[in-house]
Design a protein around this motif. Structure first.
Motif, PDB file in Angstrom:
ATOM      1  N   SER A 127       1.045  -1.019   0.118  1.00  0.00           N
ATOM      2  CA  SER A 127      -0.281   0.299   0.283  1.00  0.00           C
ATOM      3  C   SER A 127       0.780   1.694  -0.043  1.00  0.00           C
ATOM      4  O   SER A 127       1.826   0.581   0.452  1.00  0.00           O
ATOM      5  N   PHE A 143      -0.513   4.357   0.108  1.00  0.00           N
ATOM      6  CA  PHE A 143      -1.414   5.490   1.601  1.00  0.00           C
ATOM      7  C   PHE A 143      -1.948   4.745   2.951  1.00  0.00           C
ATOM      8  O   PHE A 143      -2.520   3.304   2.401  1.00  0.00           O
ATOM      9  N   ASN A 163      -4.603   3.553   6.169  1.00  0.00           N
ATOM     10  CA  ASN A 163      -5.988   4.008   5.844  1.00  0.00           C
ATOM     11  C   ASN A 163      -5.886   5.010   6.635  1.00  0.00           C
ATOM     12  O   ASN A 163      -5.749   4.700   8.343  1.00  0.00           O
ATOM     13  N   PRO A 214     -10.822   3.122   4.985  1.00  0.00           N
ATOM     14  CA  PRO A 214      -9.786   2.384   3.812  1.00  0.00           C
ATOM     15  C   PRO A 214      -9.741   3.954   2.938  1.00  0.00           C
ATOM     16  O   PRO A 214     -11.051   4.551   1.610  1.00  0.00           O
ATOM     17  N   ALA A 215      -8.614   3.944   2.516  1.00  0.00           N
ATOM     18  CA  ALA A 215      -7.681   4.834   1.678  1.00  0.00           C
ATOM     19  C   ALA A 215      -8.568   4.379  -0.037  1.00  0.00           C
ATOM     20  O   ALA A 215      -8.394   4.919  -0.567  1.00  0.00           O
ATOM     21  N   GLY A 216      -8.251   2.932  -0.093  1.00  0.00           N
ATOM     22  CA  GLY A 216      -8.648   2.911  -1.503  1.00  0.00           C
ATOM     23  C   GLY A 216     -10.010   3.304  -1.899  1.00  0.00           C
ATOM     24  O   GLY A 216      -9.730   3.681  -3.337  1.00  0.00           O
ATOM     25  N   LYS A 233      -8.487   4.930  -9.530  1.00  0.00           N
ATOM     26  CA  LYS A 233      -8.477   3.039  -9.759  1.00  0.00           C
ATOM     27  C   LYS A 233      -8.101   3.152 -11.418  1.00  0.00           C
ATOM     28  O   LYS A 233      -9.083   3.306 -12.508  1.00  0.00           O
ATOM     29  N   GLN A 266      -6.480  -2.316  -6.696  1.00  0.00           N
ATOM     30  CA  GLN A 266      -6.053  -2.230  -5.759  1.00  0.00           C
ATOM     31  C   GLN A 266      -5.395  -0.283  -5.808  1.00  0.00           C
ATOM     32  O   GLN A 266      -4.374   0.179  -6.474  1.00  0.00           O
ATOM     33  N   LEU A 296      -4.805   1.480  -3.730  1.00  0.00           N
ATOM     34  CA  LEU A 296      -3.776   1.284  -2.128  1.00  0.00           C
ATOM     35  C   LEU A 296      -2.439   1.486  -3.447  1.00  0.00           C
ATOM     36  O   LEU A 296      -1.199   2.288  -2.886  1.00  0.00           O
ATOM     37  N   CYS A 329       0.679  11.470  -6.433  1.00  0.00           N
ATOM     38  CA  CYS A 329       0.186  11.113  -4.749  1.00  0.00           C
ATOM     39  C   CYS A 329      -0.576  12.451  -4.183  1.00  0.00           C
ATOM     40  O   CYS A 329      -1.699  12.509  -4.105  1.00  0.00           O
ATOM     41  N   ILE A 366      -5.230  12.003   3.776  1.00  0.00           N
ATOM     42  CA  ILE A 366      -4.535  11.034   3.216  1.00  0.00           C
ATOM     43  C   ILE A 366      -3.188  10.952   3.647  1.00  0.00           C
ATOM     44  O   ILE A 366      -2.969  12.199   3.054  1.00  0.00           O
ATOM     45  N   GLU A 389       1.930   6.281   3.109  1.00  0.00           N
ATOM     46  CA  GLU A 389       2.542   5.048   4.562  1.00  0.00           C
ATOM     47  C   GLU A 389       4.378   4.790   4.026  1.00  0.00           C
ATOM     48  O   GLU A 389       4.882   3.981   4.923  1.00  0.00           O
TER      49      GLU A 389
END
Length: 102
Positions: A2, A4, A6, A37-39, A48, A61, A63, A80, A95, A98
């Protein structure tokens, strides 16, 4: 993995968003906090499978950020930051990556 994290938001923020997005997934942290969920938020912003230059968001996905071929670090950071701006505009939530950006 991931790109990002969450975000954890106040229950009040979650309830406000849940009234607008009845299918929004969430995870209760405690009586006062909820993880969103950030995704899911990135997907709701239409990212996406999309790209910004040679950097993109994975088509399965949201993320995961991907290099479509020859993307520079600056292009990944630009993607980003654009995603972060769009999520903030739509949901009022910051957000954060990560990953470590050096």
């Amino acid at each position: 993995g991931s790109f990002f994290m969450n975000p954890i938001v106040s229950r009040a923020k979650y309830e406000s968003l849940a009234s607008q997005y009845d299918t929004m997934p969430h995870y209760v942290i405690d009586d006062d906090h909820v993880k969103i969920p950030a995704g899911w938020m990135i997907d709701q912003c239409g990212w996406k499978g999309q790209s910004l230059g040679r950097a993109g968001v994975h088509d399965k996905q949201a993320l995961v950020l991907v290099n479509r071929g020859g993307a520079t670090g600056a292009e990944i950071v630009a993607l980003c930051e654009t995603i972060r701006k769009d999520v903030k505009a739509k949901f009022g939530i910051d957000i954060h990556p990560e990953v470590n950006i050096v």
